[in-house]
Design a protein around this motif. Structure first.
Motif, PDB file in Angstrom:
ATOM      1  N   LEU A  24     -15.027 -36.689  32.514  1.00  0.00           N
ATOM      2  CA  LEU A  24     -15.447 -37.892  31.926  1.00  0.00           C
ATOM      3  C   LEU A  24     -15.942 -39.133  32.641  1.00  0.00           C
ATOM      4  CD1 LEU A  24     -12.490 -37.861  29.438  1.00  0.00           C
ATOM      5  CD2 LEU A  24     -14.663 -37.384  28.761  1.00  0.00           C
ATOM      6  N   VAL A  25     -15.219 -39.377  33.668  1.00  0.00           N
ATOM      7  CA  VAL A  25     -15.683 -40.601  34.617  1.00  0.00           C
ATOM      8  C   VAL A  25     -16.929 -40.424  35.213  1.00  0.00           C
ATOM      9  CG1 VAL A  25     -15.220 -41.778  36.608  1.00  0.00           C
ATOM     10  CG2 VAL A  25     -13.071 -41.247  35.303  1.00  0.00           C
ATOM     11  N   LEU A  26     -17.245 -38.973  35.645  1.00  0.00           N
ATOM     12  CA  LEU A  26     -18.468 -38.564  36.329  1.00  0.00           C
ATOM     13  C   LEU A  26     -19.749 -38.745  35.224  1.00  0.00           C
ATOM     14  CD1 LEU A  26     -17.549 -35.607  38.575  1.00  0.00           C
ATOM     15  CD2 LEU A  26     -18.325 -38.086  39.288  1.00  0.00           C
ATOM     16  N   ASN A  27     -19.384 -38.554  34.016  1.00  0.00           N
ATOM     17  CA  ASN A  27     -20.320 -38.868  32.938  1.00  0.00           C
ATOM     18  C   ASN A  27     -20.482 -39.987  32.543  1.00  0.00           C
ATOM     19  OD1 ASN A  27     -21.341 -36.146  32.794  1.00  0.00           O
ATOM     20  ND2 ASN A  27     -19.614 -35.508  31.422  1.00  0.00           N
ATOM     21  N   ILE A  28     -19.756 -41.074  33.114  1.00  0.00           N
ATOM     22  CA  ILE A  28     -19.930 -42.586  32.631  1.00  0.00           C
ATOM     23  C   ILE A  28     -21.208 -43.247  33.306  1.00  0.00           C
ATOM     24  CG2 ILE A  28     -18.716 -44.967  32.895  1.00  0.00           C
ATOM     25  CD1 ILE A  28     -16.058 -43.769  32.397  1.00  0.00           C
ATOM     26  N   GLN A  29     -22.068 -43.778  32.643  1.00  0.00           N
ATOM     27  CA  GLN A  29     -23.114 -44.720  32.829  1.00  0.00           C
ATOM     28  C   GLN A  29     -23.110 -45.903  32.033  1.00  0.00           C
ATOM     29  OE1 GLN A  29     -26.501 -42.184  32.201  1.00  0.00           O
ATOM     30  NE2 GLN A  29     -25.691 -40.364  33.053  1.00  0.00           N
ATOM     31  N   VAL A  30     -23.751 -46.759  32.539  1.00  0.00           N
ATOM     32  CA  VAL A  30     -23.796 -47.910  31.570  1.00  0.00           C
ATOM     33  C   VAL A  30     -24.409 -47.628  30.287  1.00  0.00           C
ATOM     34  CG1 VAL A  30     -24.702 -50.363  31.081  1.00  0.00           C
ATOM     35  CG2 VAL A  30     -23.595 -49.672  33.540  1.00  0.00           C
ATOM     36  N   PRO A  31     -23.918 -47.701  29.192  1.00  0.00           N
ATOM     37  CA  PRO A  31     -24.581 -46.906  28.030  1.00  0.00           C
ATOM     38  C   PRO A  31     -25.407 -47.770  27.580  1.00  0.00           C
ATOM     39  CG  PRO A  31     -22.341 -47.838  27.722  1.00  0.00           C
ATOM     40  CD  PRO A  31     -22.274 -48.089  29.104  1.00  0.00           C
ATOM     41  N   LEU A  83     -12.193 -29.242  27.116  1.00  0.00           N
ATOM     42  CA  LEU A  83     -13.302 -29.296  26.034  1.00  0.00           C
ATOM     43  C   LEU A  83     -13.630 -30.408  25.660  1.00  0.00           C
ATOM     44  CD1 LEU A  83     -12.805 -26.184  23.932  1.00  0.00           C
ATOM     45  CD2 LEU A  83     -14.558 -26.429  25.535  1.00  0.00           C
ATOM     46  N   VAL A  84     -12.619 -31.468  26.113  1.00  0.00           N
ATOM     47  CA  VAL A  84     -12.994 -32.997  25.578  1.00  0.00           C
ATOM     48  C   VAL A  84     -14.078 -33.432  26.358  1.00  0.00           C
ATOM     49  CG1 VAL A  84     -11.922 -35.274  25.575  1.00  0.00           C
ATOM     50  CG2 VAL A  84     -10.502 -33.171  24.775  1.00  0.00           C
ATOM     51  N   PRO A  85     -14.475 -33.461  27.681  1.00  0.00           N
ATOM     52  CA  PRO A  85     -15.659 -33.957  28.459  1.00  0.00           C
ATOM     53  C   PRO A  85     -16.818 -33.486  27.304  1.00  0.00           C
ATOM     54  CG  PRO A  85     -13.976 -33.446  30.045  1.00  0.00           C
ATOM     55  CD  PRO A  85     -13.550 -32.787  28.609  1.00  0.00           C
ATOM     56  N   PHE A  86     -16.969 -32.167  27.360  1.00  0.00           N
ATOM     57  CA  PHE A  86     -18.039 -31.669  26.600  1.00  0.00           C
ATOM     58  C   PHE A  86     -18.241 -32.400  25.189  1.00  0.00           C
ATOM     59  CE2 PHE A  86     -19.556 -28.728  23.231  1.00  0.00           C
ATOM     60  CZ  PHE A  86     -20.756 -28.754  23.565  1.00  0.00           C
ATOM     61  N   SER A  87     -17.317 -32.134  24.542  1.00  0.00           N
ATOM     62  CA  SER A  87     -17.147 -32.797  23.105  1.00  0.00           C
ATOM     63  C   SER A  87     -17.807 -34.160  23.103  1.00  0.00           C
ATOM     64  CB  SER A  87     -15.845 -32.633  22.297  1.00  0.00           C
ATOM     65  OG  SER A  87     -15.391 -31.224  22.187  1.00  0.00           O
ATOM     66  N   ALA A  88     -17.232 -35.080  24.172  1.00  0.00           N
ATOM     67  CA  ALA A  88     -17.254 -36.552  24.369  1.00  0.00           C
ATOM     68  C   ALA A  88     -18.710 -36.719  24.595  1.00  0.00           C
ATOM     69  CB  ALA A  88     -16.361 -37.245  25.206  1.00  0.00           C
ATOM     70  N   GLU A  89     -19.313 -35.918  25.684  1.00  0.00           N
ATOM     71  CA  GLU A  89     -20.457 -36.024  25.947  1.00  0.00           C
ATOM     72  C   GLU A  89     -21.525 -35.744  24.770  1.00  0.00           C
ATOM     73  OE1 GLU A  89     -23.937 -36.827  28.520  1.00  0.00           O
ATOM     74  OE2 GLU A  89     -22.016 -37.284  28.653  1.00  0.00           O
ATOM     75  N   LEU A  90     -21.356 -34.591  23.951  1.00  0.00           N
ATOM     76  CA  LEU A  90     -22.096 -34.483  22.743  1.00  0.00           C
ATOM     77  C   LEU A  90     -22.163 -35.500  21.963  1.00  0.00           C
ATOM     78  CD1 LEU A  90     -23.610 -32.047  21.495  1.00  0.00           C
ATOM     79  CD2 LEU A  90     -21.188 -31.457  20.262  1.00  0.00           C
ATOM     80  N   TYR A  91     -20.876 -36.288  21.488  1.00  0.00           N
ATOM     81  CA  TYR A  91     -20.656 -37.273  20.744  1.00  0.00           C
ATOM     82  C   TYR A  91     -21.546 -38.402  21.342  1.00  0.00           C
ATOM     83  CZ  TYR A  91     -18.843 -41.042  17.790  1.00  0.00           C
ATOM     84  OH  TYR A  91     -18.831 -42.174  17.143  1.00  0.00           O
ATOM     85  N   ASP A  92     -21.467 -38.730  22.757  1.00  0.00           N
ATOM     86  CA  ASP A  92     -22.067 -39.839  23.124  1.00  0.00           C
ATOM     87  C   ASP A  92     -23.646 -39.528  23.086  1.00  0.00           C
ATOM     88  OD1 ASP A  92     -19.736 -41.334  24.032  1.00  0.00           O
ATOM     89  OD2 ASP A  92     -19.899 -40.577  25.911  1.00  0.00           O
ATOM     90  N   THR A  93     -24.141 -38.633  23.057  1.00  0.00           N
ATOM     91  CA  THR A  93     -25.427 -38.182  23.159  1.00  0.00           C
ATOM     92  C   THR A  93     -26.107 -38.411  21.739  1.00  0.00           C
ATOM     93  OG1 THR A  93     -25.453 -36.693  24.953  1.00  0.00           O
ATOM     94  CG2 THR A  93     -27.294 -36.665  23.623  1.00  0.00           C
ATOM     95  N   TYR A  94     -25.025 -37.855  20.748  1.00  0.00           N
ATOM     96  CA  TYR A  94     -25.537 -37.915  19.528  1.00  0.00           C
ATOM     97  C   TYR A  94     -24.701 -38.654  18.532  1.00  0.00           C
ATOM     98  CZ  TYR A  94     -28.356 -34.013  21.140  1.00  0.00           C
ATOM     99  OH  TYR A  94     -29.209 -33.069  21.840  1.00  0.00           O
ATOM    100  N   THR A  95     -24.428 -39.691  18.662  1.00  0.00           N
ATOM    101  CA  THR A  95     -23.438 -40.602  18.291  1.00  0.00           C
ATOM    102  C   THR A  95     -23.837 -40.577  16.819  1.00  0.00           C
ATOM    103  OG1 THR A  95     -23.415 -42.067  20.281  1.00  0.00           O
ATOM    104  CG2 THR A  95     -22.524 -43.224  18.261  1.00  0.00           C
ATOM    105  N   LYS A  96     -24.713 -40.722  16.254  1.00  0.00           N
ATOM    106  CA  LYS A  96     -24.900 -41.039  14.760  1.00  0.00           C
ATOM    107  C   LYS A  96     -24.992 -39.431  14.010  1.00  0.00           C
ATOM    108  CE  LYS A  96     -27.759 -44.979  15.094  1.00  0.00           C
ATOM    109  NZ  LYS A  96     -29.011 -45.674  14.845  1.00  0.00           N
ATOM    110  N   ASP A  97     -24.676 -38.632  14.797  1.00  0.00           N
ATOM    111  CA  ASP A  97     -24.811 -37.229  14.165  1.00  0.00           C
ATOM    112  C   ASP A  97     -23.384 -36.680  13.538  1.00  0.00           C
ATOM    113  OD1 ASP A  97     -25.147 -34.267  13.362  1.00  0.00           O
ATOM    114  OD2 ASP A  97     -26.997 -34.371  14.951  1.00  0.00           O
TER     115      ASP A  97
END
Length: 189
Positions: A24-31, A83-97
């Motif tokens: 999760l932390v490795l995927n953290i970028q300034v959103p 699976l949470v990091p994948f699910s969270a990244e999916l959600y971060d990428t497609y927040t409105k979906d």
């Protein structure tokens, strides 16, 4: 039962949790926030995985024994946590979906259910130390399914509004206080 064996299970779990949090932390970028998205949305998954680690750690500190069923339930729980990091990244990428929000809600809901099943199992099998049984038993009761219900309700709610799903996720971070009272528990967890 050898306490070293229980310690090995806890250490393995800590390692898996550390990997999930690291991913999760490795995927953290300034959103780059879009309209309607908040910085809190981007940090929610980290807080939820951290909360899962705390409640899991608390449960395993209370144990005096285990069996193969507990080990299988623990592995199921950990499989969902990774699976949470994948699910969270999916959600971060497609927040409105709605589907992305539903996937994250389902992942968290199934992880919460697996943890509840572990708690119910150790209470029913007498694996909780006697001095900790009263503190642990409420989380093995139907009241303890409140977290699971909130996450699983977020799945269909996401198709009504992603914001409703998010509100249900956030509610789990504060839900422990009223659930603790309903379960007759007064100390912190």
């Amino acid at each position: 039962m050898d306490q070293r064996d229980l310690g090995r299970i806890a250490a393995f779990t800590d390692g898996v949790m550390a990997v999930a949090i690291t991913l999760l932390v490795l995927n953290i970028q300034v959103p780059q926030l879009e309209d309607g998205q908040s910085l809190g949305d981007a940090l929610l998954a980290f807080a939820l995985v951290g909360r899962f680690w705390v409640i899991h750690h608390d449960l395993f500190e209370r144990l005096r024994g285990f069996d193969r069923t507990l080990m299988a339930l623990n592995l199921s729980f950990l499989a969902l946590i990774v699976l949470v990091p994948f699910s969270a990244e999916l959600y971060d990428t497609y927040t409105k979906d709605a589907i992305a929000a539903a996937v994250l809600g389902a992942t968290l809901g199934l992880a919460a259910m697996a943890h509840w099943a572990m708690t119910a199992h150790v209470v029913s099998r007498g694996f909780v130390r006697d001095d900790q049984r009263g503190e642990t038993a409420p989380y093995a009761s139907p009241v303890g399914l409140g977290f699971t219900a909130a996450f699983l309700l977020s799945v269909p709610a996401a198709f009504l509004s992603v914001h409703i799903a998010e509100a249900l996720w956030v509610s789990t971070l504060v839900l422990r206080y009223p659930l603790r009272r309903l379960g007759g528990r007064t100390s912190s967890r």
